[in-house]
Motif scaffolding. Structure first.
Motif, short mmCIF file in Angstrom:
data_model
loop_
_atom_site.label_atom_id
_atom_site.label_comp_id
_atom_site.label_asym_id
_atom_site.label_seq_id
_atom_site.Cartn_x
_atom_site.Cartn_y
_atom_site.Cartn_z
N ASN A 32 25.81 -2.94 -15.14
CA ASN A 32 24.99 -4.14 -14.97
C ASN A 32 25.03 -4.65 -13.53
OD1 ASN A 32 24.07 -4.21 -17.61
ND2 ASN A 32 25.85 -5.36 -18.31
N LEU A 33 26.17 -4.54 -12.87
CA LEU A 33 26.27 -4.96 -11.47
C LEU A 33 25.39 -4.07 -10.58
CD1 LEU A 33 27.59 -6.74 -9.30
CD2 LEU A 33 29.40 -5.02 -9.16
N THR A 34 25.39 -2.77 -10.85
CA THR A 34 24.57 -1.85 -10.07
C THR A 34 23.09 -2.16 -10.27
OG1 THR A 34 26.26 -0.16 -10.37
CG2 THR A 34 24.12 0.58 -9.61
#
Length: 127
Positions: A32-34
């Protein structure tokens, strides 16, 4: 479930062509961060440059195969997943046995040739 891959590939678990998810799986980053970083990069560049690069990368990245996956964490039920340690162990054993057979074949070829040369020299010295 965390998945790691040997190289950057398009992930079948991705939302949009699997490029960002594949990058996260390759480098061991949170998925999700990527995705959020790719989205923020797209917003900061008015979408088009990043989206064009994203599409080009998606065209050239290969699809993820089973051989690309290197580990699957131990799941919460106490067993390894489909690509877990058991399949890695059996794959290593299979590769070891194949290499062992090849080496044994090469050794027998070498010893057979040595025997031929010995017989050849013995025949010449007997003349």
């Amino acid at each position: 479930m965390e998945i790691r891959t040997r190289r950057w590939t398009r992930s079948p678990r991705g939302c949009i062509l699997g490029v960002a998810t594949g990058l996260a799986e390759w480098r061991g980053l949170p998925i999700n961060l990527t995705r959020l970083l790719v989205l923020l990069l797209a917003i900061s560049t008015s979408f088009f440059p990043v989206m064009i690069i994203y599409l080009i990368v998606a065209l050239f990245l290969p699809e993820q195969r089973r051989e690309d996956i290197i580990r699957d964490n131990y799941n919460r039920h106490g067993s390894y997943g489909r690509y877990g340690r058991e399949s890695e162990d059996s794959e290593l054993k299979r590769r070891y046995e194949n290499l062992k057979k090849k080496v044994e074949g090469m050794e027998s070829d070498i010893f057979d040739r040595e025997k031929e040369w010995d017989a050849h020299f013995k025949a010449e010295t007997a003349l």
